[in-house]
Scaffold this active site. Structure first.
Site, PDB file in Angstrom:
ATOM      1  N   ASP A  81      46.174  34.825  42.646  1.00  0.00           N
ATOM      2  CA  ASP A  81      46.564  33.985  43.787  1.00  0.00           C
ATOM      3  C   ASP A  81      48.057  33.718  43.818  1.00  0.00           C
ATOM      4  OD1 ASP A  81      46.262  32.322  41.440  1.00  0.00           O
ATOM      5  OD2 ASP A  81      46.346  30.567  42.749  1.00  0.00           O
ATOM      6  N   GLU A 124      44.963  30.084  39.823  1.00  0.00           N
ATOM      7  CA  GLU A 124      45.844  29.488  38.811  1.00  0.00           C
ATOM      8  C   GLU A 124      46.787  28.479  39.430  1.00  0.00           C
ATOM      9  OE1 GLU A 124      49.529  29.166  36.273  1.00  0.00           O
ATOM     10  OE2 GLU A 124      49.294  29.800  38.362  1.00  0.00           O
TER      11      GLU A 124
END
Length: 407
Positions: A80, A173
């Site tokens: 991400d 994350e």
């Protein structure tokens, strides 16, 4: 495939995570890149390739003959990108033989200034990759993914001996939940490195203790002409809470190991308001003191404006991995030796943030962080160099092939 080719390919995928979502992953678009990476792992010939229904991707490069008893190592990066700034339709600018000066970001007509980012002067002569100013770049952490897979490809081609090498790619994350569903029963490394961050000679094993906090404020809304001794303006109570916290303990006024209160969003009106904070500190005791300051504010505001006016929710995010890594300093010795072997001096500075490795370390997988060569993450000024990524590839290769010397 070259490391820069991988980076440019990966940043074309829109993978922004969503901090308001309650799903795992927080945004289904992360699967688009995960499936592409799954395909690459299989094409490289890795075994035990698994993409889970929560968007965690694993793979194993088995040990070469005679190295089966070597300690197994893992390399981890996240799929991400941060929700702080747009990660959709990224248009990188590639600047060969960068002259060390300011850079025009042609999409926004903004300028990446050396006066703001002093590292730029050290990158003169390299191939610089920037954004066009309308999005972030996504090198955090697609550079880490590119470094890991390029290292794996080059290692296979070289035939160099190595033990088991696990790779893992995580979602979410950037919103603090990337390691929550990481399967350590499947990912059987003895230790690991996240490849996620700045200077390509960095090995980081000290990070913030972190929590998020949300103040919910309930006001009393009546006609302003009849409000005397009745109205409680929720928005003004929120302003009072913000003003009660130390003005010089914010990200804009702190550095190094200094912690902060960071107001990341506020909304509301007379009847109702909401204020969201993140709280950070390297020192565990000071961190707890910061949380207690918020709890005290909740009590004081309710005493002043009435019970139930303010409610506080605190959620712990991650802890400082230092206490774990101190028991495994041979891992740091391995990384430092690898960094020196490529001709640069290792740097270990406290991370003013966190990584998946912080949480994984407390779950039993010692996992410091290696830099991937990027700078100015989470915004339009993000930049990285090809040479920095290439050095990161070399460092990871040295680590993977010299585990036996340090374990």
């Amino acid at each position: 495939m070259k490391v820069e080719e991988r980076l440019l390919k990966y940043v074309s995928f829109w993978t922004t995570s969503d901090e308001e979502s309650e799903t795992v992953p927080s945004s289904m678009r992360q699967f688009d890149l995960a499936r592409e990476l799954e395909k690459e792992l299989k094409e490289l010939g890795l075994s035990k390739v698994l993409l889970t229904d929560q968007c965690y991707l694993y793979g194993l490069l088995p040990a070469t003959e005679g190295m089966e008893n070597t300690k197994s190592i893992g390399f981890i990066a996240h799929i991400d990108t941060a929700p702080d700034f747009s990660g959709k339709d990224v248009k990188p600018q590639i600047i060969p033989n960068y002259d060390g000066g300011d850079v025009l970001l042609k999409g926004s007509n903004d300028t990446l200034k050396v006066s703001d980012f002093s590292d730029l002067a050290t990158l003169k002569g390299r191939t610089l990759i920037t954004t066009d100013g309308t999005t972030l770049l996504g090198a955090d952490d697609k550079a880490g993914i590119a470094v890991i897979l390029t290292m794996i490809e080059e290692l296979i081609a070289s035939g160099k001996p190595h033990g088991d090498i696990w790779v893992g790619f995580t979602p979410d994350e950037e919103i603090g939940t990337g390691s929550h569903h990481f399967d350590l029963d499947y990912f059987k490394a003895d230790f690991a490195f996240t490849v996620d961050g700045g200077y390509e000679g960095e090995v980081a094993y000290e990070n913030f203790n972190a929590a998020s906090a949300v103040f919910h404020i309930k006001g009393v809304n009546v006609h302003p002409g009849e409000a005397k001794d009745i109205m409680v303006n929720a928005a003004l109570v929120g302003c009072e809470i913000a003003a009660s916290l130390p003005a010089d303990e914010t990200p804009a006024h702190t550095e190094g190991r200094q912690g902060f209160f960071h107001l990341i969003s506020m909304s509301g009106d007379v009847a109702e308001a909401k204020m969201s904070y993140i709280i950070r500190d390297h020192d565990k005791n000071i961190f707890e003191s910061r949380l207690n300051q918020l709890r005290t504010l909740e009590v004081e505001m309710n005493q002043k404006y009435g019970s139930g006016t303010v409610s506080l929710e605190i959620s712990h995010s991650y802890e400082n991995m230092l206490s774990v890594i101190e028991e495994h300093m041979n891992i740091i010795d391995l990384a430092n030796s690898a960094i020196r072997s490529v001709g640069i001096e290792p740097v270990s500075e406290p991370v003013r943030g966190g990584t998946d490795g912080a949480q994984l370390s407390f779950r039993g997988l010692p996992c410091p962080n290696l830099g991937a060569g990027g700078y100015a993450f989470h915004g339009p000024y993000e930049h990285i160099t090809v040479e920095g990524m290439e050095l990161s590839v070399s460092i990871c290769t040295e680590i993977a092939t010299h585990v036996v010397d340090f374990m």
